[in-house]
Structure formats: C-alpha cells, structure tokens
Design an enzyme around this catalytic site. Structure first.
Site, PDB file in Angstrom:
ATOM      1  N   CYS A 238     -19.975  84.870 -22.231  1.00  8.96           N
ATOM      2  CA  CYS A 238     -19.841  84.546 -20.805  1.00  8.96           C
ATOM      3  C   CYS A 238     -18.681  83.584 -20.596  1.00  8.96           C
ATOM      4  CB  CYS A 238     -21.144  83.980 -20.269  1.00  8.96           C
ATOM      5  SG  CYS A 238     -21.965  82.884 -21.388  1.00  8.96           S
TER       6      CYS A 238
ATOM      7  N   LYS B  74     -38.317  87.560 -22.906  1.00 15.00           N
ATOM      8  CA  LYS B  74     -38.013  88.998 -22.876  1.00 15.00           C
ATOM      9  C   LYS B  74     -36.584  89.156 -23.373  1.00 15.00           C
ATOM     10  CE  LYS B  74     -36.265  92.082 -20.813  1.00 15.00           C
ATOM     11  NZ  LYS B  74     -35.154  92.910 -21.369  1.00 15.00           N
TER      12      LYS B  74
ATOM     13  N   GLU C 171     -27.761  81.464 -15.801  1.00 15.65           N
ATOM     14  CA  GLU C 171     -26.477  81.371 -16.513  1.00 15.65           C
ATOM     15  C   GLU C 171     -25.843  82.747 -16.432  1.00 15.65           C
ATOM     16  OE1 GLU C 171     -25.290  78.671 -17.554  1.00 15.65           O
ATOM     17  OE2 GLU C 171     -27.029  77.359 -17.742  1.00 15.65           O
TER      18      GLU C 171
ATOM     19  N   GLU D 270     -15.674  90.733 -14.552  1.00 14.49           N
ATOM     20  CA  GLU D 270     -15.979  90.403 -15.941  1.00 14.49           C
ATOM     21  C   GLU D 270     -15.962  91.688 -16.776  1.00 14.49           C
ATOM     22  OE1 GLU D 270     -20.027  88.997 -16.908  1.00 14.49           O
ATOM     23  OE2 GLU D 270     -19.043  87.371 -17.997  1.00 14.49           O
TER      24      GLU D 270
HETATM   25  P1  NAI Z   1     -28.036  92.368 -17.635  1.00 14.07           P
HETATM   26  O1  NAI Z   1     -27.801  91.111 -16.899  1.00 14.07           O
HETATM   27  O2  NAI Z   1     -28.435  93.558 -16.826  1.00 14.07           O
HETATM   28  O3  NAI Z   1     -29.173  92.119 -18.753  1.00 14.07           O
HETATM   29  C1  NAI Z   1     -29.605  90.842 -19.172  1.00 14.07           C
HETATM   30  C2  NAI Z   1     -31.121  90.840 -19.288  1.00 14.07           C
HETATM   31  O4  NAI Z   1     -31.721  91.128 -18.032  1.00 14.07           O
HETATM   32  C3  NAI Z   1     -31.680  91.885 -20.252  1.00 14.07           C
HETATM   33  O5  NAI Z   1     -32.780  91.338 -20.931  1.00 14.07           O
HETATM   34  C4  NAI Z   1     -32.143  92.990 -19.314  1.00 14.07           C
HETATM   35  O6  NAI Z   1     -33.174  93.794 -19.855  1.00 14.07           O
HETATM   36  C5  NAI Z   1     -32.664  92.193 -18.154  1.00 14.07           C
HETATM   37  N1  NAI Z   1     -32.720  92.911 -16.884  1.00 14.07           N
HETATM   38  C6  NAI Z   1     -31.951  93.950 -16.475  1.00 14.07           C
HETATM   39  N2  NAI Z   1     -32.279  94.296 -15.211  1.00 14.07           N
HETATM   40  C7  NAI Z   1     -33.262  93.456 -14.809  1.00 14.07           C
HETATM   41  C8  NAI Z   1     -34.000  93.278 -13.594  1.00 14.07           C
HETATM   42  N3  NAI Z   1     -33.791  94.063 -12.541  1.00 14.07           N
HETATM   43  N4  NAI Z   1     -34.910  92.284 -13.521  1.00 14.07           N
HETATM   44  C9  NAI Z   1     -35.114  91.462 -14.568  1.00 14.07           C
HETATM   45  N5  NAI Z   1     -34.466  91.588 -15.745  1.00 14.07           N
HETATM   46  C10 NAI Z   1     -33.547  92.567 -15.865  1.00 14.07           C
HETATM   47  O7  NAI Z   1     -26.741  92.660 -18.473  1.00 14.07           O
HETATM   48  P2  NAI Z   1     -26.308  94.035 -19.207  1.00 14.07           P
HETATM   49  O8  NAI Z   1     -26.671  95.212 -18.344  1.00 14.07           O
HETATM   50  O9  NAI Z   1     -26.822  94.000 -20.579  1.00 14.07           O
HETATM   51  O10 NAI Z   1     -24.723  93.869 -19.262  1.00 14.07           O
HETATM   52  C11 NAI Z   1     -23.942  94.161 -18.118  1.00 14.07           C
HETATM   53  C12 NAI Z   1     -22.839  93.145 -17.958  1.00 14.07           C
HETATM   54  O11 NAI Z   1     -23.392  91.874 -17.723  1.00 14.07           O
HETATM   55  C13 NAI Z   1     -21.946  92.953 -19.166  1.00 14.07           C
HETATM   56  O12 NAI Z   1     -20.956  93.908 -19.237  1.00 14.07           O
HETATM   57  C14 NAI Z   1     -21.400  91.570 -18.897  1.00 14.07           C
HETATM   58  O13 NAI Z   1     -20.332  91.653 -18.001  1.00 14.07           O
HETATM   59  C15 NAI Z   1     -22.557  90.862 -18.232  1.00 14.07           C
HETATM   60  N6  NAI Z   1     -23.316  90.022 -19.185  1.00 14.07           N
HETATM   61  C16 NAI Z   1     -23.121  88.680 -19.159  1.00 14.07           C
HETATM   62  C17 NAI Z   1     -23.768  87.866 -20.066  1.00 14.07           C
HETATM   63  C18 NAI Z   1     -23.579  86.397 -20.070  1.00 14.07           C
HETATM   64  O14 NAI Z   1     -23.780  85.763 -21.081  1.00 14.07           O
HETATM   65  N7  NAI Z   1     -23.234  85.778 -18.962  1.00 14.07           N
HETATM   66  C19 NAI Z   1     -24.645  88.421 -21.107  1.00 14.07           C
HETATM   67  C20 NAI Z   1     -24.820  89.848 -21.021  1.00 14.07           C
HETATM   68  C21 NAI Z   1     -24.160  90.595 -20.093  1.00 14.07           C
END
Ligand code: NAI
Ligand code: MG
Length: 498
Positions: A290, A182, A256, A391
C-alpha cells in the site's frame, strides 16, 4: 533452503472457539502458489453461520475467562506468543511465500519483526491507565476507565498476512478484546497455522478465531451486530463497503487503504541514495504494498541522471523463485492481479507514456509457470493520467518531472490518496518544509518504506481512517468510561442538568 512443492493440495481447517472447524456447508477453496501456478492448499469457505459461531465464541470468551484475566496475565500470554512466533519464524515465512509469492528475504524479516510487535504490546497491557477529573463544583469525584471495545473483526489482504494481522491483533489483545480474523482468500494458510500458536501459548478458547473465505465471508463479518470494531486493510472500494456495513450497527472502524505515494527527488539529493530508495519504494515486494512509491517526482535538472541509474539497477534485478534467498523480485500474488498490472501498463502506453524498461512477462523458462511481470518504468507521465492516479499495486513506476519545489508539492498532493511520501534532499530546511506540506500519514526523508510497531501509521484522505502501531494503535481498541461519585450525600434539583 529447500521446500517440497506439493502435488496434492493440503487441507487446512479454520480455528474457532479453541479448536479446528470446517465450514457448515462443507465447501472449501484452493489457494494457488503464484510461483508454480498450482493449488497447494485448501481452506474452508465460511458462510454467515460460521461467522456467527466465531463471533459468538469471541463474545463468550470476552464475558468469561479472558475478560476476567488481569492485564499482566494478558501481557504474559502475549510474551509467550511472541517467543513462539520467533521459534516458528522460518516455517511461517515459507508458508506466506508459498501463498503470495513474496520473497523469502522479506517474509523472514517480517516474521522476525512480528515477535517484537507482540512483545511491545505485551508490555503495554498493564500500562493502560485512566485519569481523575475535577468537574465544576466540589461534590463529585470522577475517574475514567479505559475498557476493551469488545469483539474485534479483522478483514485482511493478501500482501502481508501475518505482519498486517500483528498491528491489529497485538494491541487488541493487550487492550483485552477478543478477535475474529478473516484472512484474504488468496492467503489464508499462515493465519490458520498462527492460530495454533495462539492456542498453544495458552490463550483461552474463543479469544482468537479465524474464519476463511472471500468477500462474502468478510461482508458477513462486517455486518455482524456482535462485532464492536472492524479493522480492515485492503482496497479503498472494499473499505468503503465495510464502513457502510459498520454504520448499520454503529461499529467503530480502522481502515488502512490504498495509496499512490510520491517519491520526490530534488536536485540537491544524494542521487545514489535516492535511486536506491526509489527502487525500494516500487520494486520491493513486487510493488504490491500500500505504501509503494508508485509516482517518482523528479526535478528536471537531475531527471536524466536519476532515470539512467534506475534503468541500470532495474536491469540487474533478480527475478526468480521467491523461496530462494537470492531472489529480489517474486511473482505477482495471483492471476487476476497480474492481469490488472498488465492492463495498467497497456493503459499507460495508450495515455502517451513511454516504456523505459520492462512492460512484459519475462520469457525465461524458470519463470514460465509463475505470475511474473518485468519491473516496469513508464516515463513521460503526467499527473492527470490514470497510471498516475489509480493504484496499480505492482512493479510499475510512473516518472513525472517537475521544475520547482512548489510544483512538486502540488503534484504530490494532487491525488485522492494520502498514505506515504518520500523526500530526497540534503537541504534540512527544505526537508521539513516539504514534509509539513505533503498530505500523507507517513513521510520519509532520505529513506523509504521503513515502519515500526511503535510508530503511528495510517492514511490521510482516501487512504484510511485511524492509526495503527504505537500507543495510538492501542487506543483504537479501548473505549473510555467516566465514573461519577457524589461525595456529599445531598440531593440535587432533579430537573436541572449538571
Ligand atoms: P480487497 O480490498 O477487495 O480485499 C481485501 C480483503 O477484503 C480480503 O480479505 C477480501 O476477502 C475482503 N473483502 C472483499 N470484499 C469484501 C466485502 N464486500 N466486505 C468485506 N470484506 C471484503 O482487495 P483485492 O480485491 O484483493 O485487491 C484489489 C486491489 O486492492 C489491489 O489491486 C490493490 O490495488 C488494492 N489492495 C490494497 C491493499 C493495501 O494494503 N492497501 C492490500 C490489498 C489490495
Ligand atoms: Mg476485491
């Protein structure tokens, strides 16, 4: 390199059970090019039923043609896929850049490293070995088998869609699992095109499926009882929700998550190299990684020199069209994330930090449609401020000054995260000493932001659970079975264990 920016969003479809699929509701969503600010493609919005179809297809493939393939045949298919990725590297890189604004020089390099990742795990497929064991007593022969864990669900973020998918998919397929991915709602397109490459390489239907949608689609996947393992990259908050869903049906997880990684510059460092490493840590990929080195911990005696060299280099960073090879920093990936970054800059100033450079949206005309923010340095930060603890996920560096090595280690570890750290010193004893004391899954000495498919990678503390890459990354997709054979033919006391 030139690319046509489309006026009408191109419609892409999901990939389920060896063919294209729409969502059962017929709903779709647009994805925005962060450089133009315009929708350029659309993908289906998958619901619970679509997720169930994908998981069921993955289960059938596991019980059917894929499960009965030999390990070397799995390896051969992975090799074909690796070659096909190398052939399509430029196309895939361009798609990712249009989806998330990451500069083409990085997405191209990532696509080239993808092929190496799939080749590495292709070679591992026929080297998965069990062991034999001698329990107390001589009347048993015991051996272990390492079997695929089952159907794997991957929930992915928007910052490096195919690169992050590779460290999950390549070992999962080598292990003999089947897979439902996904991708993030901001960046689904490259994964949909990639699915066609998987299909053309000859993988049986249902081995690799892609469902597209936002958090609700991800949540449906995480709670599906047919999923044996969830591998997630993204925010710590969403990772927590995913792990709770996994607990409801005892699925394994690899997480991660986020980071607030320190880049520690000691007075005995090669200062020019350190400044370059600090730049790489926070301004590469527009800080949306990250492992971003978002806290610069710098020793007081060299602080002014480090900061002034940094400011000079930042002043010459080339912002621009991420599809141009010369561009160093592209836009933020989407509007909400831009708002988040801008609000953290305001917050830092309210908390008492001083703006050393950046802090605004750039004013030049060619950047006006994109989600750009200037590379920003906040000076005078202390580690209790929110800009030092949370972050930001953007090109915002917080500068923190320290006096002693012990203080540097304390500040480095005074965080809920533990993903990565950089240490800049010419003193080899100090380098190892500090590397051992810092709580982080990756520690770089006199370099920053280097990763490889064969080196274990993952987080301490709230930065995650489990490791990706290397043989440890392969183990994440295997479960061990012990087989006991009685050798004497005698009966034993049925009421006694052992
Ligand atoms: P997110 O963690 O919410 O999204 C990542 C994935 O999880 C996406 O595919 C999203 O559709 C999915 N997702 C969202 N809510 C979910 C749920 N309840 N159950 C299962 N899957 C779900 O990250 P988002 O909202 O895109 O970004 C928010 C913050 O997260 C960023 O500002 C950053 O600080 C952090 N982030 C960190 C990353 C990393 O590589 N460690 C990558 C992306 C975001
Ligand atoms: Mg979210």
């Amino acid at each position: 390199m030139s690319v046509q920016y489309r006026e009408v969003p191109k419609i892409y479809r999901m990939w389920v059970d060896g063919g294209h699929a729409d969502s059962s509701s017929g709903e779709t969503f647009d994805t925005i090019n962060p450089y133009t600010g315009k929708a350029w493609a659309s993908a289906p919005l998958a619901n619970e039923r679509d997720v169930d179809l994908a998981v069921s297809a993955a289960r059938r493939a596991l019980d059917g043609p894929w499960g009965s393939l030999s390990p070397s045949a799995r390896g051969a298919l992975l090799r074909k896929l690796a070659d096909s990725i190398a052939e399509h590297a430029e196309e895939l890189a361009r798609i990712e850049t249009m989806d998330n604004g990451k500069v083409i020089r990085e997405t191209l390099a990532q696509m080239n490293s993808l092929a190496a990742t799939y080749h590495y795990f292709a070679g591992a497929a026929d080297k998965i070995e069990g062991s034999t064991h001698q329990p107390p007593g001589t009347n048993f022969f015991v051996y272990t088998r390492r079997e695929p864990i089952g159907v794997v669900a991957a929930i992915l973020p928007w910052n490096s869609p195919l690169y992050l998918l590779a460290s999950k998919l390549a070992p999962a397929l080598a292990a003999g699992c089947t897979f439902v991915a996904k991708p993030a709602e901001q960046t689904p397109i490259s994964t949909l095109l990639f699915a066609e490459l998987v299909h053309k390489a000859g993988f049986p239907a249902g081995v690799f499926n892609v469902v597209t949608g936002a958090g609700e689609t991800g949540a449906a996947l995480a709670r599906h009882p047919g999923v044996a393992k969830i591998t997630f990259t993204g925010s710590t908050a969403t990772g927590t929700a995913v792990m709770k869903s996994a607990a409801d049906h005892i699925a394994d997880v690899t997480l991660e998550l986020g980071g607030k990684s320190p880049n520690i510059v000691f007075e005995d460092a090669d200062i020019a190299a350190a400044v370059n490493g600090v730049m790489a840590g926070i301004f590469a990929a527009t800080g949306q990684t990250c492992i971003a080195g978002s806290r610069l911990l710098v020793q007081r005696s060299v602080k002014d020199r480090v900061v002034s060299l940094l400011r000079d280099r930042v002043a010459s960073i080339k912002l621009g069209d991420p599809l141009e090879m010369a561009t160093e920093v592209g836009p933020i990936a989407f509007g909400q994330q831009l708002d988040k970054v801008m609000s953290y800059i305001d917050l830092g100033l309210q908390e008492g930090a001083q703006l050393l450079c950046g802090g605004n949206r750039p004013s030049s005309v060619d950047l006006k449609d994109g989600f750009f923010v200037e590379p920003t340095i906040l000076d005078g930060v202390n580690n209790q401020m929110r800009v030092a603890r949370e972050e930001i996920f953007g090109p915002v560096l917080s500068v923190i000054t320290f006096d002693t090595e012990q203080e540097a280690v304390e500040i480095a570890n005074d965080t809920s995260y533990g993903l990565a750290a950089g240490i800049w010193t010419k003193d080899v004893q100090r380098a190892h000493r500090v590397a051992h004391q810092v709580s982080a899954g990756s520690v770089w000495v006199n370099t920053y932001r280097v990763l490889s498919y064969n080196v274990p990678y993952g987080g301490f503390k709230s930065s995650g659970i489990g490791r990706e890459n290397g043989m440890e990354g392969l183990s994440a997709y295997l479960q061990t079975k012990a087989v006991w054979l009685e050798l004497t033919g005698q009966t034993r006391d049925p009421f006694k264990l052992g």
